[in-house]
Design a protein around this motif. Structure first.
Motif, PDB file in Angstrom:
ATOM      1  N   ARG A  14      14.457 -17.101  29.159  1.00 32.51           N
ATOM      2  CA  ARG A  14      13.933 -15.736  29.029  1.00 32.51           C
ATOM      3  C   ARG A  14      13.837 -15.355  27.552  1.00 32.51           C
ATOM      4  NH1 ARG A  14      17.790 -12.828  33.652  1.00 32.51           N
ATOM      5  NH2 ARG A  14      17.934 -14.678  34.981  1.00 32.51           N
TER       6      ARG A  14
ATOM      7  N   ASN B 272      17.763 -14.508  24.669  1.00 29.39           N
ATOM      8  CA  ASN B 272      18.089 -13.215  25.276  1.00 29.39           C
ATOM      9  C   ASN B 272      19.461 -12.683  24.919  1.00 29.39           C
ATOM     10  OD1 ASN B 272      20.137 -13.707  27.575  1.00 29.39           O
ATOM     11  ND2 ASN B 272      18.596 -15.278  27.996  1.00 29.39           N
TER      12      ASN B 272
ATOM     13  N   GLU C  55      15.393  -9.616  27.264  1.00 25.80           N
ATOM     14  CA  GLU C  55      14.830 -10.781  27.940  1.00 25.80           C
ATOM     15  C   GLU C  55      13.358 -10.601  28.280  1.00 25.80           C
ATOM     16  OE1 GLU C  55      15.591 -10.424  32.620  1.00 25.80           O
ATOM     17  OE2 GLU C  55      17.478 -10.470  31.495  1.00 25.80           O
ATOM     18  N   ASN C  56      12.623 -11.732  28.237  1.00 21.46           N
ATOM     19  CA  ASN C  56      11.219 -11.767  28.651  1.00 21.46           C
ATOM     20  C   ASN C  56      10.324 -10.806  27.865  1.00 21.46           C
ATOM     21  OD1 ASN C  56      11.075 -13.824  30.673  1.00 21.46           O
ATOM     22  ND2 ASN C  56      12.163 -12.479  32.091  1.00 21.46           N
TER      23      ASN C  56
ATOM     24  N   ALA D 131      12.212 -11.427  22.127  1.00 19.56           N
ATOM     25  CA  ALA D 131      13.084 -12.544  22.512  1.00 19.56           C
ATOM     26  C   ALA D 131      12.383 -13.881  22.306  1.00 19.56           C
ATOM     27  CB  ALA D 131      13.515 -12.387  23.963  1.00 19.56           C
TER      28      ALA D 131
ATOM     29  N   HIS E 236      11.697 -10.678  35.236  1.00 20.08           N
ATOM     30  CA  HIS E 236      12.535 -11.484  36.133  1.00 20.08           C
ATOM     31  C   HIS E 236      12.634 -10.899  37.530  1.00 20.08           C
ATOM     32  CE1 HIS E 236      16.332 -12.895  37.957  1.00 20.08           C
ATOM     33  NE2 HIS E 236      16.072 -14.029  37.328  1.00 20.08           N
TER      34      HIS E 236
ATOM     35  N   THR F 234      15.382  -3.779  33.646  1.00 21.29           N
ATOM     36  CA  THR F 234      14.951  -4.164  32.299  1.00 21.29           C
ATOM     37  C   THR F 234      13.884  -3.237  31.708  1.00 21.29           C
ATOM     38  OG1 THR F 234      13.365  -5.739  33.249  1.00 21.29           O
ATOM     39  CG2 THR F 234      15.542  -6.591  32.639  1.00 21.29           C
TER      40      THR F 234
ATOM     41  N   TYR G 261      18.178  -2.339  26.138  1.00 26.64           N
ATOM     42  CA  TYR G 261      18.984  -3.391  25.516  1.00 26.64           C
ATOM     43  C   TYR G 261      19.602  -2.907  24.209  1.00 26.64           C
ATOM     44  CZ  TYR G 261      20.170  -8.108  23.912  1.00 26.64           C
ATOM     45  OH  TYR G 261      20.847  -9.216  23.475  1.00 26.64           O
TER      46      TYR G 261
ATOM     47  N   ASP H 125      20.671 -19.564  27.084  1.00 21.52           N
ATOM     48  CA  ASP H 125      20.436 -18.184  26.677  1.00 21.52           C
ATOM     49  C   ASP H 125      20.499 -17.996  25.164  1.00 21.52           C
ATOM     50  OD1 ASP H 125      20.244 -17.245  29.359  1.00 21.52           O
ATOM     51  OD2 ASP H 125      22.423 -17.319  29.523  1.00 21.52           O
TER      52      ASP H 125
END
Length: 269
Positions: A19, A22, A27-28, A32, A60, A67, A91, A253
């Motif tokens: 991802r 992260n 993530e994604n 990242a 995800h 997210t 985040y 990760d």
């Protein structure tokens, strides 16, 4: 034709950001993905779901709640709805304004950064529409060459392989099998994505002999700390697998940690 997912063709071990990187970025997201590249990754593992207006987006979960600052199911939202969400502030405030990208945008970024993509199919509702959108997303042979479609659902991957000539597929496995080569062959896979905890070097040799790539998922530093305390000997076994050339892509990760581990193990190639 050279296979960019096989180390024997590329001449090097790929490091893959799960991802993206992260542990320092949401993530994604492009943040990242760029962080993973900056730390030495040459591959990205991403997750994809279909919107209400048949666009594949990189996220995800089937819901946007975890997210982003939104709520609801991706399937009920248009691309405009999805890209109007903030996918970064949850985040860290410094990532405020980050968007949920499309698969097409992420493929374009992969070209820019000279990376390949392991694209997990998370879509569970409209697989037929997802497949139609995927055909359009990888219609350009240059785009198709950078993509490995992956899933826990090997039967679905077989459908993808039959529908899109030349596409590569990788089956995710979290358990050991008596005959991993048979697992790959029955679904016409080009790769097995194997967790380190269940990595079998004998099976890996058989897969490589058949030209099937191997991505080994090595988790995160936190997971490794727990493993060490539990008596697992990954610090010994993973370098052995790497030195033997049994792994084409090592994913996790924390890209920086993976690079340092590979370097400290004397396994860079």
């Amino acid at each position: 034709m050279s296979n960019p997912f096989l180390a024997r063709d590329t001449g090097f071990l790929r490091i893959c950001g799960h991802r993206g990187h992260n542990v320092s970025a949401p993530e994604n997201t492009f943040a990242a993905f760029r962080a993973a590249k900056d730390l030495g990754a040459s591959s990205l593992e991403i997750d994809t779901v279909l919107t209400a207006d048949n666009e594949i987006v990189v996220i995800h979960d089937l819901l946007v709640d975890r997210t982003s600052n939104g709520t609801g199911a991706v399937k009920d939202m248009s691309l405009a709805d999805i890209q109007g969400l903030d996918a970064g502030a949850w985040y860290d405030p410094k990532f405020a304004g980050a968007r949920i990208p499309t698969l097409a945008e992420t493929i374009a970024l992969a070209h820019e950064l000279d990376m390949v993509l392991e694209v997990e199919i998370k879509e569970k509702v409209h697989l037929d529409r997802y497949l139609t959108a995927l055909k359009a997303a990888v219609a350009d042979p240059d785009d198709l060459a950078r993509v490995m479609m992956i899933s826990f659902d090997h039967a679905n991957l077989k459908v993808v392989k039959a529908a899109i000539p030349g596409i590569r597929t990788g089956g995710i496995v979290h358990e050991k099998f008596p005959d991993p080569l048979a697992v790959a062959r029955i679904s016409d896979l080009d790769e097995l994505c194997i967790d380190l905890d269940v990595f079998d070097p004998v099976g890996a040799e058989q897969l490589h002999a058949a030209g099937i790539a191997i991505r080994c998922h090595a988790y995160s530093p936190r997971t490794w700390d727990r493993a060490r305390k539990s008596g697992l000997n990954w610090d010994e076994t993973l370098p052995q697998y790497l030195r033997a050339g049994l792994i084409d892509t090592l994913s996790g990760d924390d890209v920086g940690w993976l690079k340092d581990f590979v370097s400290a193990s004397g396994c860079e190639r």
